[in-house]
Design a protein around this motif. Structure first.
Motif, mmCIF file in Angstrom:
data_model
loop_
_atom_site.group_PDB
_atom_site.id
_atom_site.type_symbol
_atom_site.label_atom_id
_atom_site.label_comp_id
_atom_site.label_asym_id
_atom_site.label_seq_id
_atom_site.Cartn_x
_atom_site.Cartn_y
_atom_site.Cartn_z
ATOM 1 N N CYS A 31 -13.503 7.901 -17.172
ATOM 2 C CA CYS A 31 -13.972 8.740 -16.073
ATOM 3 C C CYS A 31 -14.498 10.078 -16.591
ATOM 4 O O CYS A 31 -15.357 10.696 -15.970
ATOM 5 C CB CYS A 31 -12.848 8.960 -15.059
ATOM 6 S SG CYS A 31 -12.416 7.442 -14.161
ATOM 7 N N LYS A 58 -20.396 6.489 -10.726
ATOM 8 C CA LYS A 58 -19.545 7.521 -10.139
ATOM 9 C C LYS A 58 -18.084 7.165 -10.405
ATOM 10 O O LYS A 58 -17.779 6.048 -10.822
ATOM 11 C CB LYS A 58 -19.811 7.637 -8.636
ATOM 12 C CG LYS A 58 -21.253 8.011 -8.293
ATOM 13 C CD LYS A 58 -21.434 8.219 -6.807
ATOM 14 C CE LYS A 58 -22.885 8.544 -6.469
ATOM 15 N NZ LYS A 58 -23.350 9.758 -7.143
ATOM 16 N N THR A 59 -17.223 8.101 -10.156
ATOM 17 C CA THR A 59 -15.792 7.844 -10.330
ATOM 18 C C THR A 59 -15.105 7.814 -8.973
ATOM 19 O O THR A 59 -15.588 8.408 -8.003
ATOM 20 C CB THR A 59 -15.136 8.919 -11.214
ATOM 21 O OG1 THR A 59 -15.365 10.213 -10.639
ATOM 22 C CG2 THR A 59 -15.727 8.887 -12.623
ATOM 23 N N SER A 60 -13.977 7.122 -8.921
ATOM 24 C CA SER A 60 -13.253 6.978 -7.664
ATOM 25 C C SER A 60 -11.753 7.067 -7.917
ATOM 26 O O SER A 60 -11.245 6.527 -8.909
ATOM 27 C CB SER A 60 -13.604 5.627 -7.023
ATOM 28 O OG SER A 60 -12.861 5.408 -5.838
ATOM 29 N N GLN A 61 -11.052 7.741 -7.039
ATOM 30 C CA GLN A 61 -9.605 7.883 -7.149
ATOM 31 C C GLN A 61 -8.894 6.656 -6.596
ATOM 32 O O GLN A 61 -9.495 5.851 -5.879
ATOM 33 C CB GLN A 61 -9.151 9.117 -6.381
ATOM 34 C CG GLN A 61 -9.340 8.993 -4.880
ATOM 35 C CD GLN A 61 -9.239 10.318 -4.172
ATOM 36 O OE1 GLN A 61 -9.890 11.304 -4.534
ATOM 37 N NE2 GLN A 61 -8.409 10.366 -3.138
ATOM 38 N N SER A 100 -10.499 15.697 -9.251
ATOM 39 C CA SER A 100 -10.285 14.472 -8.477
ATOM 40 C C SER A 100 -9.429 14.771 -7.257
ATOM 41 O O SER A 100 -8.640 15.717 -7.250
ATOM 42 C CB SER A 100 -9.600 13.424 -9.370
ATOM 43 O OG SER A 100 -9.110 12.343 -8.618
ATOM 44 N N SER A 143 -11.083 4.614 -10.995
ATOM 45 C CA SER A 143 -12.129 3.589 -11.015
ATOM 46 C C SER A 143 -13.487 4.185 -11.338
ATOM 47 O O SER A 143 -13.746 5.358 -11.086
ATOM 48 C CB SER A 143 -12.208 2.875 -9.655
ATOM 49 O OG SER A 143 -11.013 2.171 -9.384
ATOM 50 N N SER A 155 -17.184 -1.763 -8.242
ATOM 51 C CA SER A 155 -16.173 -0.805 -8.686
ATOM 52 C C SER A 155 -15.231 -1.481 -9.673
ATOM 53 O O SER A 155 -14.809 -2.619 -9.465
ATOM 54 C CB SER A 155 -15.390 -0.284 -7.482
ATOM 55 O OG SER A 155 -14.380 0.618 -7.879
ATOM 56 N N VAL A 179 -17.515 3.404 -10.576
ATOM 57 C CA VAL A 179 -18.345 2.658 -9.642
ATOM 58 C C VAL A 179 -19.777 2.572 -10.174
ATOM 59 O O VAL A 179 -20.507 3.569 -10.205
ATOM 60 C CB VAL A 179 -18.341 3.307 -8.248
ATOM 61 C CG1 VAL A 179 -19.141 2.449 -7.264
ATOM 62 C CG2 VAL A 179 -16.912 3.520 -7.748
#
Length: 281
Positions: free
Chosen positions: A264, A61-64, A95, A30, A37, A32
Motif C-alpha cells: 500500500c 488505489k488502496t482500501s482499508q 488510512s 487491500s 480488489s 484496488v
C-alpha cells in the motif's frame, strides 16, 4: 494473567515468527486495481503487486479493512475467551483503518483498545513488542496504552522514492514537479509529522538524500538511544542491503535489519523506494 488479543493490519508487515510469538490477528489492507480488489499478503504477494503495478494503465488505489470484518473478528475473539484486545493500526493520517476500528469496537460488547500508531512499518513492530513486555511485567492496560502512545512520538520513518512517477500517478505531486525532478535528478525525502507524510527535503542525487536521512539518525543517537534501525524498501532489497552495509560501517554496534514496506506504500511511493525507520528512546 488476562488473555489478551493483539490486532494490527498489514502496514506493520510482521513476519510469521513474530505473529506466532505474540498471537497476533492481522486485518489486511487491500489494493484496488481496475480488475478487482486484492487483500495484501492473502490475494496478492509483493512480487505479484509490483508486476501488476508496472503494467497498470490506471494507478491502483488502496482500501482499508471493512468495518464488518472488524466486528466479526472482535466477536470471534470474545467467543474464544479473550478478556480484551489491543488494536494497533496504520496512521490515521494515511488510512481510515483506525477510525473504523474505533467504530467497530462500539458495535460489540468486546473491550477493544484502539491505538493510532501515527506511522507504519517497523515502529509498529516495536510498539507491539513493547506492549507485550509491559503486560508481562504486570502493567495494567491503561499504562500499556499510554506507553505505546508515547512511542508514537519517538518513532521515525523516512522514504526516498526512486522517482516521483508513482507519486504523480497517485495524485500526490504535479506533472511539472515530476518532470523537473526526473530531469534534474532531484530526490525528495519524505518523513512523518503528526501522522502525515511530509516532503522534508529536495536534494540532488540519491546519495545526498541518504546522507540527509542518516544525519537525522545521528542526531537521535546523540540525544537519545537508538538500538535498532530498519532499512525499508519497495521491492528494492539490493539497494537496501547496500545501505545496511554502509550503516554498519559507521555504527558497528547498531542492529540493522532490512524490511519490505507494505504494498500500500508502493501504490504511492513507487517501486524502488528506500528509507530508514527507527524508534528513539
Amino acid at each position: 494473567m488476562k488473555k489478551i488479543a493483539w490486532i494490527t493490519d498489514t502496514a506493520a508487515q510482521l513476519d510469521d515468527a513474530f505473529i506466532r510469538k505474540y498471537d497476533i490477528h492481522i486485518l489486511p489492507l487491500s489494493v484496488v486495481f481496475s480488475d478487482g480488489s486484492f487483500r495484501e499478503s492473502i490475494d496478492l504477494t509483493q512480487e505479484e503487486f509490483y508486476d501488476r503495478l508496472r503494467l497498470a494503465k490506471v494507478s491502483p488505489k488502496t482500501s482499508q479493512p471493512a468495518i464488518g470484518e472488524m466486528v466479526s473478528l472482535y466477536e470471534e475473539l470474545q467467543l474464544e475467551g479473550y478478556d480484551f484486545a489491543m488494536a494497533l493500526h496504520l496512521s490515521s493520517g494515511l488510512s481510515g483503518t483506525f477510525e473504523s476500528a474505533q467504530a467497530a469496537a462500539k458495535m460489540t460488547d468486546f473491550n477493544v483498545h484502539v491505538i493510532d500508531s501515527k506511522i507504519g512499518s517497523f515502529p509498529m513492530v516495536k510498539m507491539i513488542e513493547s506492549g507485550n513486555e509491559l503486560f508481562a511485567n504486570g502493567k495494567d492496560v491503561e499504562e500499556v496504552v499510554a506507553a505505546m502512545t508515547e512511542l508514537t512520538a519517538k518513532s521515525k520513518l523516512f522514504f526516498i522514492p526512486s522517482s516521483l512517477n508513482q507519486l504523480h500517478k497517485s495524485g500526490r505531486v504535479s506533472g511539472t514537479q515530476t518532470f523537473i525532478s526526473n530531469l534534474l535528478n532531484i530526490k525528495v525525502v519524505i518523513s512523518f509529522e503528526d501522522g502525515k507524510p511530509v516532503m522534508k527535503e529536495k536534494v540532488r542525487s540519491n546519495k545526498r538524500a541518504k546522507d540527509n536521512v542518516t544525519s537525522a539518525l545521528r542526531g537521535d543517537m546523540t540525544t537519545g538511544t537508538v538500538p535498532e534501525v530498519a532499512v525499508i524498501h519497495c521491492n528494492n532489497a539490493d539497494d537496501a542491503e547496500i545501505w545496511k552495509h554502509e550503516l554498519l560501517q559507521e555504527f558497528p554496534s547498531l542492529r540493522v535489519q532490512v524490511v519490505a514496506l507494505s504494498v500500500c506504500v508502493g501504490v504511492h511511493a513507487g517501486e524502488g523506494t528506500t528509507g530508514l525507520s527507527w524508534v528513539a528512546y
